[in-house]
Design a protein around this motif. Sequence first.
Motif, PDB file in Angstrom:
ATOM      1  N   LEU A   1      16.990  15.710 -38.585  1.00 39.13           N
ATOM      2  CA  LEU A   1      16.677  17.126 -38.411  1.00 39.13           C
ATOM      3  C   LEU A   1      17.529  17.656 -37.268  1.00 39.13           C
ATOM      4  O   LEU A   1      17.370  17.235 -36.122  1.00 39.13           O
ATOM      5  N   LEU A   2      18.454  18.565 -37.592  1.00 35.85           N
ATOM      6  CA  LEU A   2      19.317  19.177 -36.582  1.00 35.85           C
ATOM      7  C   LEU A   2      18.678  20.484 -36.133  1.00 35.85           C
ATOM      8  O   LEU A   2      18.492  21.407 -36.938  1.00 35.85           O
ATOM      9  N   ILE A   3      18.347  20.555 -34.848  1.00 39.16           N
ATOM     10  CA  ILE A   3      17.665  21.718 -34.289  1.00 39.16           C
ATOM     11  C   ILE A   3      18.598  22.459 -33.340  1.00 39.16           C
ATOM     12  O   ILE A   3      19.154  21.874 -32.412  1.00 39.16           O
TER      13      ILE A   3
ATOM     14  N   THR B   1      13.964  26.951 -25.598  1.00 38.25           N
ATOM     15  CA  THR B   1      13.066  27.297 -26.708  1.00 38.25           C
ATOM     16  C   THR B   1      12.265  26.098 -27.210  1.00 38.25           C
ATOM     17  O   THR B   1      11.588  26.190 -28.232  1.00 38.25           O
ATOM     18  N   GLY B   2      12.334  24.965 -26.512  1.00 34.46           N
ATOM     19  CA  GLY B   2      11.473  23.835 -26.848  1.00 34.46           C
ATOM     20  C   GLY B   2      12.065  22.848 -27.828  1.00 34.46           C
ATOM     21  O   GLY B   2      11.322  22.148 -28.511  1.00 34.46           O
ATOM     22  N   LYS B   3      13.393  22.735 -27.877  1.00 30.61           N
ATOM     23  CA  LYS B   3      14.022  21.810 -28.832  1.00 30.61           C
ATOM     24  C   LYS B   3      13.720  20.354 -28.474  1.00 30.61           C
ATOM     25  O   LYS B   3      13.328  19.564 -29.330  1.00 30.61           O
ATOM     26  N   THR B   4      13.916  20.019 -27.196  1.00 32.37           N
ATOM     27  CA  THR B   4      13.656  18.641 -26.767  1.00 32.37           C
ATOM     28  C   THR B   4      12.161  18.327 -26.828  1.00 32.37           C
ATOM     29  O   THR B   4      11.760  17.237 -27.266  1.00 32.37           O
TER      30      THR B   4
ATOM     31  N   TRP C   1      17.480   9.659 -26.523  1.00 34.03           N
ATOM     32  CA  TRP C   1      18.866   9.372 -26.165  1.00 34.03           C
ATOM     33  C   TRP C   1      19.483  10.683 -25.706  1.00 34.03           C
ATOM     34  O   TRP C   1      19.829  11.535 -26.523  1.00 34.03           O
ATOM     35  N   HIS C   2      19.588  10.871 -24.383  1.00 30.11           N
ATOM     36  CA  HIS C   2      20.095  12.116 -23.819  1.00 30.11           C
ATOM     37  C   HIS C   2      21.615  12.010 -23.676  1.00 30.11           C
ATOM     38  O   HIS C   2      22.124  11.158 -22.945  1.00 30.11           O
ATOM     39  N   ILE C   3      22.330  12.886 -24.369  1.00 30.69           N
ATOM     40  CA  ILE C   3      23.777  12.793 -24.451  1.00 30.69           C
ATOM     41  C   ILE C   3      24.441  13.514 -23.279  1.00 30.69           C
ATOM     42  O   ILE C   3      24.021  14.605 -22.880  1.00 30.69           O
TER      43      ILE C   3
ATOM     44  N   ASP D   1      19.579  13.985 -28.033  1.00 37.72           N
ATOM     45  CA  ASP D   1      19.410  15.270 -27.347  1.00 37.72           C
ATOM     46  C   ASP D   1      20.742  15.846 -26.871  1.00 37.72           C
ATOM     47  O   ASP D   1      21.492  15.177 -26.161  1.00 37.72           O
ATOM     48  N   GLU D   2      21.024  17.093 -27.270  1.00 37.57           N
ATOM     49  CA  GLU D   2      22.220  17.833 -26.878  1.00 37.57           C
ATOM     50  C   GLU D   2      23.492  17.107 -27.324  1.00 37.57           C
ATOM     51  O   GLU D   2      24.376  16.798 -26.518  1.00 37.57           O
TER      52      GLU D   2
END
Length: 278
Positions: free
Chosen positions: A29-31, A37-40, A57-59, A115-116
């Motif tokens: 799921l690509l958000i 806006t609460g993506k993470t 996994w924070h990029i 993430d990101e």
Amino acid sequence: MSFTGTDKYIASEELQLAVNAAVTLERPLLIKGEPGTGKTMLAEEVAQSLGTELIPWHIKSTTKAQQGLYEYDAVSRLRDSQLGDPKVQDISNYIVKGKLWHAFEAEQRPVLLIDEIDKADIEFPNDLLQELDRMEFYVYETRQTVKATQRPVVIITSNNEKELPDAFLRRCFFHYIRFPDKEEMARIVDVHFPDLKKNLLNQALESFFNLREIPGLKKKPSTSELIDWLKLLVAEDISPETLQNKGSKQAIPPLYGALLKNEQDIHLFEKLAFMARR
């Protein structure tokens, strides 16, 4: 497995459908959406809702796709060989598992957050195509194939800092989190401040949305900044009347430093307020 939001996370009907569709299709799921806006937080709440583990996994700009699979620590092995440590005979002692490896071997279907993803270089998404598609990868040092015991729920966030490759997009279910309207925002605020006076909430929301509508802002205040601002308003015991007097689009609200985060926007806002007073 069905996601309907949680007590801490108000999910729109469209977002609920997107999460459940991605789970059913077994696709990432690509958000996308504005920062704040609460993506993470979505991934955290999906994991909680489904009663499963979250593997984040924070990029970063320096992150490589290989790090998500595994890394071979050749330096430690060389040092141990010089010290005569017997564990150097087994190369698997120097294989450091990445986030995807942990997700693939989890006993219960986990939620994997990438993430990101747009912070990494342009080749990063392409380097993960096969692994996310086939849910397996090969470890050359140990000559083994790591295959997912069960397909994790993969949630990928992006702030649109750069375009993602078409081949990667084809493999994802996409959803854009639109910015909440006043009614939805009131429900979100109620989760954080259930005892907030209605008059204060209404005046705060009016000032907040008026601020967002000012043309030329470099960074519009987001949901997270509204929550911070409300926390300050409550702590400083700011009355609804104070906000009402400053409710026009040109007036500066109290404690606006929680809403505006760069000098360009502050100068623009102060200029508009000065012009309005004249």
